[in-house]
Write an enzyme that holds these catalytic residues in place. Sequence first.
Site, mmCIF file in Angstrom:
data_model
loop_
_atom_site.group_PDB
_atom_site.id
_atom_site.type_symbol
_atom_site.label_atom_id
_atom_site.label_comp_id
_atom_site.label_asym_id
_atom_site.label_seq_id
_atom_site.Cartn_x
_atom_site.Cartn_y
_atom_site.Cartn_z
ATOM 1 N N ASP A 1 -41.287 -0.539 26.402
ATOM 2 C CA ASP A 1 -42.470 0.304 26.417
ATOM 3 C C ASP A 1 -41.994 1.748 26.617
ATOM 4 O O ASP A 1 -40.822 1.982 26.934
ATOM 5 C CB ASP A 1 -43.393 -0.147 27.555
ATOM 6 C CG ASP A 1 -44.601 0.752 27.717
ATOM 7 O OD1 ASP A 1 -45.184 1.168 26.697
ATOM 8 O OD2 ASP A 1 -44.955 1.066 28.868
ATOM 9 N N ASP B 1 -44.122 5.105 28.130
ATOM 10 C CA ASP B 1 -44.559 5.724 29.384
ATOM 11 C C ASP B 1 -44.408 4.769 30.561
ATOM 12 O O ASP B 1 -44.768 3.595 30.475
ATOM 13 C CB ASP B 1 -46.027 6.146 29.269
ATOM 14 C CG ASP B 1 -46.223 7.337 28.343
ATOM 15 O OD1 ASP B 1 -46.440 8.440 28.835
ATOM 16 O OD2 ASP B 1 -46.135 7.135 27.110
#
Length: 414
Positions: A153, A155
Amino acid sequence: MTTRYRVEYALKTHRRDQLIEWIKGLLAVPFVLHSQPTVIYQEHSEGLKRVAADTHQRYAEIMRDVENLINDHIEHHKRDAPGKSKLKLLVPTVGFFFTQLHLEDAFNYQDERRFISRRRFVSPSFNDIRLILNSAQLLGLVHSTEVELVTFDGDVTLYDDGASLTAENPVIPRILRLLEQGRKVGIVTAAGYEEAPKYYGRLYGLLDAVHDSKTLTPAQKEGIIVMGGESNFLFRYDEKSESRLTYVSRKEWLLDEMRAWREDDIKQLLDIAEDSLRACASNLGLPAAVLRKDRAVGVYPVNGVRIDRELLEETVLVVQTTVERSVVGSRLPFCAFNGGNDVFVDIGDKSWGVRVCQQYFGGIDPSKTLHIGDQFLSAGANDFKARLASTTAWIASPAETVELLDELEGALSK
């Protein structure tokens, strides 16, 4: 200070992971029976050392029992009877495990670092068990198979929320090491840009490091891709591009199931989601504007304000429920999630994004794939669906990602 409101809010179903909560409940019994709160001068007494040793043994035995239940659950899946396993009866929401989880060994590893069995006032926590499960998954990958693909992922996983992957980020040399070992890397992010320069703006530290590396071969450099909008925009590494990335046409990477997604269904689903988002913005007084994209729609704050977490999660749950109950929502996959200060609905989800990465690199098996992310709650969390396509590790900060990759490197070296 923890208020009664915060305690009750944390107990809401959409904020819990039932497997972790169940294991917490199992460990609470030996904690209560073996904990002996005393005054500080008794801290190093032989009696307390014996209590800590006994507690460690009880915790380890429980982890071994859970490990056996998971093995039994895996066997039921192999016999095409997943709903009949004892673990499924005890934890109805439990999913499929692509590898074994070496929970007892993982507990011993984490207990040495977090002193779980020595604590007398603080019982085994959500984070303790989350990290034990991460370690158990790494051991399962290394012992049972081989790690061929690692997806991340963006953020809160590689960099702070809303930030960028800058050159000094300590995760970069770890990712370069994965590429040097011949492993593939995918950045699977919710950021839904259609232009490569925008992804370069978020990932430039890593992309420049790959470009400038003297140790990576050209083939190894091509082992990194970016999947944006959950599962909608694919970019491959391009040595000659200023943005280090080149857009890959959908027709080159769409999975067979994704080719069946009709454009009129996509438009209809986004229309329903947009109407629901606008209604929430009005009813909840959100200081937000609506943004419609090619494969997504969402609300984002105006004038840099922060939207309360509760309002964001209310919006996610309302929109998710509304779309799920629609006819088109039952036949077209989507993801509604809380992005920290916005809410978006994307076509597809990260399970599809991870699967695309697996197919792009020649058909890597889920048992040889590790997805690392920070959002694994059952609602409003876009990493949750990745569990359908690969093994996963649940981290809480970019620093934990660095620690996890170091732990993986240590397990591989052994």
